[in-house]
Design an enzyme around this catalytic site. Structure first.
Site, short mmCIF file in Angstrom:
data_model
loop_
_atom_site.label_atom_id
_atom_site.label_comp_id
_atom_site.label_asym_id
_atom_site.label_seq_id
_atom_site.Cartn_x
_atom_site.Cartn_y
_atom_site.Cartn_z
N ARG A 15 0.83 -1.20 0.00
CA ARG A 15 0.00 0.00 0.00
C ARG A 15 0.87 1.26 0.00
O ARG A 15 2.08 1.19 0.15
CB ARG A 15 -0.93 -0.01 1.22
CG ARG A 15 -2.03 -1.04 1.15
CD ARG A 15 -2.79 -1.15 2.46
NE ARG A 15 -1.97 -1.73 3.52
CZ ARG A 15 -2.40 -1.91 4.77
NH1 ARG A 15 -3.61 -1.53 5.12
NH2 ARG A 15 -1.59 -2.48 5.67
N LYS A 75 1.65 1.75 7.21
CA LYS A 75 2.00 0.92 8.36
C LYS A 75 2.90 1.66 9.33
O LYS A 75 3.51 2.67 9.00
CB LYS A 75 2.68 -0.37 7.90
CG LYS A 75 1.72 -1.37 7.29
CD LYS A 75 0.54 -1.70 8.20
CE LYS A 75 0.93 -2.45 9.45
NZ LYS A 75 -0.24 -2.69 10.35
N TYR A 94 -0.89 4.34 10.66
CA TYR A 94 -1.24 3.36 11.67
C TYR A 94 -0.03 3.16 12.57
O TYR A 94 1.12 3.08 12.10
CB TYR A 94 -1.61 2.02 11.04
CG TYR A 94 -2.95 2.00 10.36
CD1 TYR A 94 -4.13 2.20 11.08
CD2 TYR A 94 -3.06 1.77 8.99
CE1 TYR A 94 -5.37 2.18 10.45
CE2 TYR A 94 -4.29 1.75 8.35
CZ TYR A 94 -5.45 1.96 9.09
OH TYR A 94 -6.66 1.93 8.47
N HIS A 96 -0.45 1.23 16.17
CA HIS A 96 -0.65 0.01 16.96
C HIS A 96 0.46 -0.15 18.00
O HIS A 96 1.21 -1.13 18.02
CB HIS A 96 -0.71 -1.22 16.04
CG HIS A 96 -1.82 -1.17 15.04
ND1 HIS A 96 -3.15 -1.24 15.39
CD2 HIS A 96 -1.79 -1.06 13.68
CE1 HIS A 96 -3.90 -1.17 14.30
NE2 HIS A 96 -3.11 -1.05 13.26
N GLU A 118 -5.60 4.57 13.87
CA GLU A 118 -6.53 3.64 14.52
C GLU A 118 -7.21 4.19 15.77
O GLU A 118 -8.12 3.56 16.30
CB GLU A 118 -5.83 2.31 14.86
CG GLU A 118 -4.84 2.37 16.01
CD GLU A 118 -3.44 2.75 15.58
OE1 GLU A 118 -2.53 2.64 16.42
OE2 GLU A 118 -3.24 3.17 14.41
N ASP A 270 -2.51 -7.15 15.15
CA ASP A 270 -1.84 -5.84 15.21
C ASP A 270 -1.83 -5.28 16.63
O ASP A 270 -0.97 -4.49 16.99
CB ASP A 270 -2.51 -4.84 14.28
CG ASP A 270 -2.02 -4.95 12.84
OD1 ASP A 270 -0.81 -5.09 12.64
OD2 ASP A 270 -2.85 -4.93 11.92
#
Length: 368
Positions: A15, A75, A94, A96, A118, A270
């Site tokens: 991505r 990511k 993101y 996490h 998130e 995740d």
């Protein structure tokens, strides 16, 4: 603002933080966008498309991080990327962080400001930047679960939908949220026998109204999870506590009592995973066998369907990128309490309570 888009470097992550149409939007709003060469190759977008959209193409990630005021990724930054961040720089991606002390420490050390997709919220308490990827992961979970049940993967050799005269597979979905609902849609469509377990009676009623007698809804208790999981062919872990580590709902003992060759797909990996037997895997080596069961615990599931995922993600993130770039992040979070909820790290401090609690770090609210 000068916005940088580096190429993703996590294993099999294809991505990209901004697709060409998003770049075009930002350039028309007066911002400058630099994109690392090849960043869009995984979604079929060439450097020429980015140039046509108004971006400048930069040769290396190092140059992107050195120049950009805001980094937009997909990511979580790998440690080598964390080392390139600097004080005052904004990272929007993101993160996490709850199950990842190494990344958290590296971001704290960098002095950068990190806003996590998130944990950005909406008026209805949903997570708008997590939702599109949760939908993708939920739908994918049934596809990969079906493959994991095949004998070549170490599975029991069960077809999800069965055939006339042979019973379908039993699919148990833990969590009836966005990803769990998407998984249920796919499993029902393939004619599996589907059970959704959730602790929200309101959500269970909604699922019952949505699917009727095509699936069974069960209130979540330790006994219910034990009873249904140990009898399942495929278990989907789709639980989420925003920003916090996922609860371990399925014990090793439960997995041990499942039939050999049964499969478990942990969408929550995740955030640390919701099966005691879960450990992170990659698209290069997605499955492993533990206690006789096949586990699929890939930490970037939507990366496998990169084009669909990247465009779906950009549809959700672009308005926030505009706000951050146009106003500056401090004014943007003052104007939008939901964007403020995305602030996880600022100036060497953890500013999101669930992350601080999970990692036993000091929580310092922004502005305190």
């Amino acid at each position: 603002m000068l916005i940088g888009v580096p190429k993703e470097i996590k294993n099999h992550e294809y991505r990209v933080g901004l697709v060409p149409s998003s770049v075009n939007d930002l350039v028309h709003a007066g911002h400058e966008v630099i994109v690392q060469t090849g960043a869009g190759a995984g979604i079929g977008s060439s450097d020429d498309e980015y140039l046509a959209a108004g971006a400048r193409i930069i040769g290396t990630a190092k140059e992107i991080f050195e120049k950009a005021e805001m980094i937009v990724k997909v990511k979580e930054p790998q440690l080598v990327e964390c080392e390139m961040l600097r004080p005052g720089q904004l990272l929007f991606t993101y993160l996490h962080l709850a199950p990842d002390p190494d990344q958290t420490s590296a971001l704290i050390k960098s002095g950068a400001t990190a806003i996590a997709y998130e944990t950005v919220t909406a008026e209805d308490r949903s997570l708008p930047l997590l939702t599109p990827m949760s939908e993708v992961a939920g739908r994918m979970s049934i596809q990969v679960g079906a493959a994991a049940l095949q004998k070549a993967s170490g599975g029991s050799g069960v077809l999800l939908g069965g055939v006339p005269g042979v019973a379908p597979a039993k699919v148990v979905i833990l969590g009836g949220g966005v990803s769990g609902t998407a998984a249920a849609e796919m499993a029902v469509g393939l004619r599996a026998e589907v059970v959704v377990i959730d602790r929200s009676l309101k959500r269970l009623r909604e699922l019952s109204d949505l699917f009727g007698n095509q699936l069974k809804t069960v209130y979540s208790t330790v006994d219910a999870i034990d009873r249904y999981v140990t009898d399942a062919d495929l278990v989907i872990g789709a639980v989420l506590i925003p920003g916090d580590a996922a609860p371990k709902l399925v014990s090793r003992d439960m997995v041990k009592r499942m039939r050999d060759g049964s499969a478990l797909v942990d969408i929550a990996i995740d955030q640390g995973g919701c099966f005691e037997t879960s450990r992170p895997t990659s698209h290069a080596e997605p499955v492993y066998i533990d206690e006789g069961c096949v586990h699929y615990c890939v930490t970037n599931m939507p990366g496998a369907v990169a084009r669909t995922s990247a465009f779906a993600l950009n549809n959700a993130t672009l308005p926030f990128v505009h706000a951050l770039a146009s106003k500056g992040w401090e004014q943007a979070v003052r104007d939008d309490k939901h964007l403020l909820n995305g602030l996880n790290i600022h100036a060497g401090k953890v500013t999101y309570k669930a992350v601080a609690d999970a990692l036993h770090l000091e929580y310092v609210p922004y502005g305190a």
